[in-house]
Each structure stands twice: as C-alpha cells, then as structure tokens.
Write an enzyme that holds these catalytic residues in place. Structure first.
Site, PDB file in Angstrom:
ATOM      1  CG  PHE A 163       3.177  -5.065   1.097  1.00  0.00           C
ATOM      2  CD1 PHE A 163       3.485  -3.428   0.256  1.00  0.00           C
ATOM      3  CD2 PHE A 163       2.683  -6.125   1.205  1.00  0.00           C
ATOM      4  CE1 PHE A 163       2.827  -4.265  -0.971  1.00  0.00           C
ATOM      5  CE2 PHE A 163       1.828  -5.855   0.249  1.00  0.00           C
ATOM      6  CZ  PHE A 163       1.696  -4.630  -1.005  1.00  0.00           C
ATOM      7  CB  SER A 213       8.799  -0.530  -3.215  1.00  0.00           C
ATOM      8  OG  SER A 213       8.132  -0.373  -2.548  1.00  0.00           O
ATOM      9  CG  ASN A 254       5.220  -3.292  -7.427  1.00  0.00           C
ATOM     10  OD1 ASN A 254       3.944  -3.675  -7.054  1.00  0.00           O
ATOM     11  ND2 ASN A 254       5.018  -2.234  -8.030  1.00  0.00           N
ATOM     12  CG  ASP A 272       2.730  -4.332   7.614  1.00  0.00           C
ATOM     13  OD1 ASP A 272       0.480  -3.842   7.225  1.00  0.00           O
ATOM     14  OD2 ASP A 272       2.699  -3.934   8.550  1.00  0.00           O
ATOM     15  CB  CYS A 284      -2.882   0.270   8.017  1.00  0.00           C
ATOM     16  SG  CYS A 284      -1.954   0.422   6.929  1.00  0.00           S
TER      17      CYS A 284
HETATM   18  N1  SAH Z   1       5.906  -4.790   7.957  1.00  0.00           N
HETATM   19  C1  SAH Z   1       6.468  -3.274   8.144  1.00  0.00           C
HETATM   20  C2  SAH Z   1       5.846  -1.740   8.159  1.00  0.00           C
HETATM   21  C3  SAH Z   1       4.785  -1.590   6.500  1.00  0.00           C
HETATM   22  S1  SAH Z   1       4.118  -0.412   5.980  1.00  0.00           S
HETATM   23  C4  SAH Z   1       6.778  -3.582   9.772  1.00  0.00           C
HETATM   24  O1  SAH Z   1       6.338  -4.311  10.851  1.00  0.00           O
HETATM   25  O2  SAH Z   1       7.567  -2.175   9.821  1.00  0.00           O
HETATM   26  C5  SAH Z   1       4.006  -0.426   4.156  1.00  0.00           C
HETATM   27  C6  SAH Z   1       5.789  -0.767   3.520  1.00  0.00           C
HETATM   28  O3  SAH Z   1       5.220  -1.216   2.034  1.00  0.00           O
HETATM   29  C7  SAH Z   1       6.464   0.217   3.376  1.00  0.00           C
HETATM   30  O4  SAH Z   1       7.737   0.113   3.402  1.00  0.00           O
HETATM   31  C8  SAH Z   1       6.554   1.051   1.657  1.00  0.00           C
HETATM   32  O5  SAH Z   1       8.028   0.998   0.915  1.00  0.00           O
HETATM   33  C9  SAH Z   1       6.041  -0.548   1.371  1.00  0.00           C
HETATM   34  N2  SAH Z   1       5.623  -0.135  -0.234  1.00  0.00           N
HETATM   35  C10 SAH Z   1       4.051   0.019  -0.195  1.00  0.00           C
HETATM   36  N3  SAH Z   1       4.129  -0.090  -1.696  1.00  0.00           N
HETATM   37  C11 SAH Z   1       4.529  -1.380  -1.937  1.00  0.00           C
HETATM   38  C12 SAH Z   1       5.023  -1.719  -3.391  1.00  0.00           C
HETATM   39  N4  SAH Z   1       3.685  -1.939  -4.223  1.00  0.00           N
HETATM   40  N5  SAH Z   1       6.034  -2.555  -3.529  1.00  0.00           N
HETATM   41  C13 SAH Z   1       6.550  -2.953  -2.691  1.00  0.00           C
HETATM   42  N6  SAH Z   1       6.628  -2.220  -0.844  1.00  0.00           N
HETATM   43  C14 SAH Z   1       5.705  -1.445  -1.092  1.00  0.00           C
END
Ligand code: SAH
Length: 393
Positions: free
Chosen positions: A227, A249, A275, A296, A336
């Site tokens: 993430f 994603s 994902n 995250d 969060c």
């Molecule tokens: N770690 C990042 C913030 C992450 S926010 C930082 O420090 O800047 C959450 C992220 O999860 C977003 O970029 C979103 O695109 C992604 N996301 C949400 N659901 C997801 C999934 N099922 N699989 C992959 N990515 C996902």
C-alpha cells in the site's frame, strides 16, 4: 457589530466543559444566525465563547474561542492562528518543504486544513464557517507562508454534510500539475513528486512522514512497501535495503514512485501494480521471505458498520506479512481507521501473530506526524496507529 447568539442546554454546557471542540444540535436550546456564521455561545445569559454555526450538520457548533469576551471575527484573528501554527512547525520545516501548516481544531481553526508543498499552499475547508474564509486565504496565504500559488482541494465527501459543493479550484496564481519536494530523512535527502490537483489527499500522506523516517531506521535486507502510494516508505528505506518491492493498485501513484526512484538514484526499487491481498497470498504461496515489511492500507473501517469486515481485512494482511518475515524481521503496520482503537488494532495483531504461529516484540507504538496533532479532548482526531513489531526468532 454584534454576533448572533446560540444558547446551550444544561447537557450542552456539561459537554462543553469537558472540553470537546463540538456541540451537537440536540444540545442547543436556541440558535440564531445563518449557516457558517460565527456566533456567541451562551448558557444562562453568560457568554462561554464563540463558535462556527452549522444549520445543516448534526454538529451544530465548533468552538473558535472560549471565554466571556470572544474577539469579533476578523482577518487578524485567523492570521494570528495561522502564524502561530506555522511557528509550531519551525523545526519540521528545516527538514522538509512538504508539511501541514494548519490541522483543523488542533491548530485553533476548526474545519480548515492548510498543507504546504514548496511554493504551493493547498487548502481544504470542510465546513461553511471556513468556506467563508476562502477569499482571505487566497489573498493572505502568499504573504503569510511565502507561497506563490493557492489551490482549494475541496473534493472531500464530508463537505456534503454541510451542503457544500465538491470542487478543485485554483484560488491564487497557477497550480502546477506536478511539484518536486524533499524530506531530509534519517538516510539522507529524498526527493519526491506530488500531483496536487489529482493526487490522493492533498497530494501526499504527510501524516506518515515520521513513521517513514522510523521505518528507514529499521530497514534492511529485502524490504516490502505494501500500500505504497508514491513509495515514500520505499524511497527512504532504499539506501539501507538490498531490494525494495513497492506494491499498490494505483497506476498514477506507481508512476510517481518510478520517477522519484530514478531521480534519487534508487536502482533497487521495483514497482508492482497489484491488489495487496492477492500479492501477499501469492508471495506466501511462493515461499518468499522479507526482512522488513510495511503495511499502510487505506482506512478499512470508514464507519462503525464496517468494523467487523475491517478486522478480517487487517487480520488477513497482517497474518500474511508476519508469515513472510524472516526471524528477527521487522513489521511496520498501520491503521488509519478511527473506528478501530489502538487497543482493538493491537488485538487484531495478536490474533494475526497467533495465526502465523509466531510471536512478536512490540518495539514502538506510534501515531501521526507531529504536524497532525490531535486534541486530548477530541479523541476522534487521533486516528492513525503505527506499530513496529519484531519477529521473535
Ligand atoms: N504508504 C503511503 C500511503 C498509502 S495510502 C505513503 O506513505 O505515502 C493507501 C494506498 O493503498 C493508496 O495508494 C491506494 O492506492 C492503495 N490501495 C488501496 N487498496 C489497495 C489494494 N487492495 N491493493 C493495493 N493497493 C491498494
């Protein structure tokens, strides 16, 4: 000029004495004034302070000032509060040009967010009271912050509760499509890109800054940033890691990461668009091993109703991440969701550890970055949890 008046019920008085920065509609005995007005708040004929009035939301009042003689609302009051908030970030601003200047009620202006990205200020007004401040912000922020451009990222869903339109609008100057910013992390300077008009939040997840710096201190061996958004955990960790895998994603987010990896000379970063639930499942099936993992995810529990499904989601990704870790490996795991307390989250982690048949030491319990303070009286504002766990060998 006399402000309109609102009178609290006895219950409203007790609630307000407890210090919470809101008053609910049911706790008002009488209200004059229009949506978004600054009003004097009274009980039994005595003035308790001033607040923004909402005639649409269940949250009727948001305190601006407490005391018997509240100041009349004028530009000088807002300017003072923004300057004081800026002064509180003086140390931080020596390490980065991307930080939150005003964080809602915790910085004395409820319903207002101001983020600084170098020469750009991005504002979010979430209530009618602060919506009225937009002309002031457009005019004064270039002077107070020394920025060239001001953008309103007012596409937040919460605005609908106040009857406000969702929009993205340049208030001053010309908003650049992309900006390069920097942070001095523990492993050196990192440059990163934001797309303020279309990026998530106001362009970056500033609330995770210090957790990213913390993760960079622990980084070693194979590092997984799951993430990732634009890969800021990965960019800070890369100098200490042998190989860095970034999974998200969102294609635009990974493009930002790839550009930044090239700019920082981090050749060990590889981006995977997938994902994370599927990625982790496959990685476990393939017997992959990581030495440092960051999880995250977005808020799985956006409302109380979502909590049971969110708990299942957190448990699954944490169980898999724990399985992927080498003995002595480090998991930096975040939530969060403000509907899930730190205690609940720790409980989920305990169950995930048991599922993965391993035990973990809790090395650190962390929250959001120092430019996103929460008020003790307003526990809802402390939404971000981050635990650093070490796999017991
Ligand atoms: N770690 C990042 C913030 C992450 S926010 C930082 O420090 O800047 C959450 C992220 O999860 C977003 O970029 C979103 O695109 C992604 N996301 C949400 N659901 C997801 C999934 N099922 N699989 C992959 N990515 C996902």
């Amino acid at each position: 000029m006399q402000l309109p008046e609102c009178h609290l019920t006895r219950k409203g008085l007790q609630w307000s004495r407890a210090g919470h920065p809101w008053v609910y509609r049911d706790d008002l005995a009488f209200a004059s004034g229009d949506h978004g007005d600054l009003v004097r708040v009274l009980f039994d004929g005595r003035c308790l302070g001033s607040a923004f009035l909402s005639t649409r939301s269940k949250i009727a009042l948001r305190w601006v000032e407490r005391g018997e003689e509240p100041r009349l609302p004028d530009d000088a009051l807002w300017k003072e509060r923004i300057e004081a908030a800026l002064a509180r970030r003086a140390t931080l601003s020596s390490r980065t040009d991307a930080y939150r200047v005003v964080h809602d009620a915790a910085d004395g202006i409820p319903g207002l967010i101001i983020d600084r990205y170098g020469s750009l200020a991005v504002v979010q007004t979430t209530i009618a009271g602060t919506e009225k401040l937009l002309p002031f912000l457009a005019r004064e922020l270039p002077l107070i912050l020394g920025v060239e451009d001001v953008l309103a990222r007012n596409d937040l869903a919460v605005r609908e509760k106040e009857g406000l339109e969702r929009e993205v609008r340049t208030l001053h100057g010309v908003c650049p499509e992309r900006l390069w910013l920097h942070e001095e992390g523990p492993r050196g300077r990192v440059e990163f890109a934001v797309a303020p008009q279309v990026g998530q939040k106001t362009g970056a997840f500033l609330d995770q800054r210090e957790n990213r710096w913390c993760a960079a201190e622990y980084a070693r061996g194979r590092f997984l940033d799951a993430f990732s958004y634009s890969g800021l955990f990965a960019l800070h960790a890369a100098p200490r890691a042998s190989e860095v895998l970034v999974v998200d994603s969102s294609e635009p987010a990974l493009e930002l990461c790839e550009e930044a990896a090239a700019r920082n000379g981090s050749e060990n970063i590889k981006c995977v668009r997938q994902n994370v639930f599927d990625y982790l499942k496959e990685a476990v099936a393939n017997g992959e091993i990581f030495d440092t993992v960051v999880l995250d995810p977005p808020a799985f529990a956006k409302s109380r109703r979502d909590v049971p499904a969110a708990i299942r989601g957190y448990r699954e990704i944490n169980r898999r991440a724990m399985t992927l870790l080498s003995p002595g490996g480090i998991l930096i795991t975040c939530s969060c969701s403000y509907n899930l307390s730190a205690r609940d989250f720790l409980d989920v982690l305990r169950r995930a550890a048991a599922d993965s048949r391993a035990d973990f030491r809790v090395l650190e319990q962390r929250g959001s970055a120092s430019d996103h303070p929460s008020l003790l009286s307003y526990p809802e504002s402390g939404y971000l949890k981050c635990f650093v766990l070490e796999k017991v060998e």
